[in-house]
Scaffold this motif. Structure first.
Motif, short mmCIF file in Angstrom:
data_model
loop_
_atom_site.label_atom_id
_atom_site.label_comp_id
_atom_site.label_asym_id
_atom_site.label_seq_id
_atom_site.Cartn_x
_atom_site.Cartn_y
_atom_site.Cartn_z
N UNK A 40 0.83 -1.20 0.00
CA UNK A 40 0.00 0.00 0.00
C UNK A 40 0.86 1.25 0.00
N UNK A 41 1.91 1.24 -0.77
CA UNK A 41 2.80 2.40 -0.82
C UNK A 41 2.26 3.48 -1.75
N UNK A 45 -1.60 3.35 -4.49
CA UNK A 45 -2.76 4.03 -3.91
C UNK A 45 -4.03 3.76 -4.71
N UNK A 46 -3.94 3.74 -6.01
CA UNK A 46 -5.12 3.50 -6.86
C UNK A 46 -5.67 2.09 -6.66
N UNK A 47 -4.77 1.11 -6.59
CA UNK A 47 -5.20 -0.27 -6.39
C UNK A 47 -5.87 -0.45 -5.04
N UNK A 48 -5.31 0.16 -4.02
CA UNK A 48 -5.90 0.07 -2.68
C UNK A 48 -7.26 0.76 -2.65
N UNK A 51 -9.79 -1.43 -4.44
CA UNK A 51 -10.10 -2.60 -3.64
C UNK A 51 -10.98 -2.29 -2.44
N UNK A 52 -10.69 -1.21 -1.74
CA UNK A 52 -11.50 -0.83 -0.58
C UNK A 52 -12.90 -0.41 -1.02
N UNK A 53 -12.99 0.34 -2.12
CA UNK A 53 -14.29 0.75 -2.63
C UNK A 53 -15.12 -0.45 -3.05
#
Length: 81
Positions: A40-41, A45-48, A51-53
């Motif tokens: 999560x560096x 940020x976009x992938x995290x 994924x969270x959304x």
């Protein structure tokens, strides 16, 4: 009475157990980019965020869809009869 004393002695021994036995056996280095169990560096940020959304949208909409389905199915069966 001896069973009661034996149980109290066992609990006394357990209370004097070393604290080291209660430590976690997982080693995680909490550095700036390494506080989560996945990458999560700055570059992820976009992938995290996606994924969270997706996790929250799925988790919050699934009970709503299931409830609406339970309301819709009896009405649809009543109309078909």
């Amino acid at each position: 009475m001896s069973a009661l004393l034996a149980a109290s002695r066992a609990s006394l021994r357990a209370s004097k157990a070393p604290v080291m036995a209660l430590r976690r056996s997982v080693h995680i280095e909490n550095t700036v980019d390494n506080v989560l169990p996945f990458k999560a560096g700055k570059h992820n940020k976009g992938k995290v965020a996606v994924g969270v959304t997706a996790f929250f949208v799925t988790g919050l909409s699934l009970p709503l869809v299931a409830g609406l389905w339970q309301l819709y199915v009896p009405i649809a069966h009543a109309r078909s009869k």
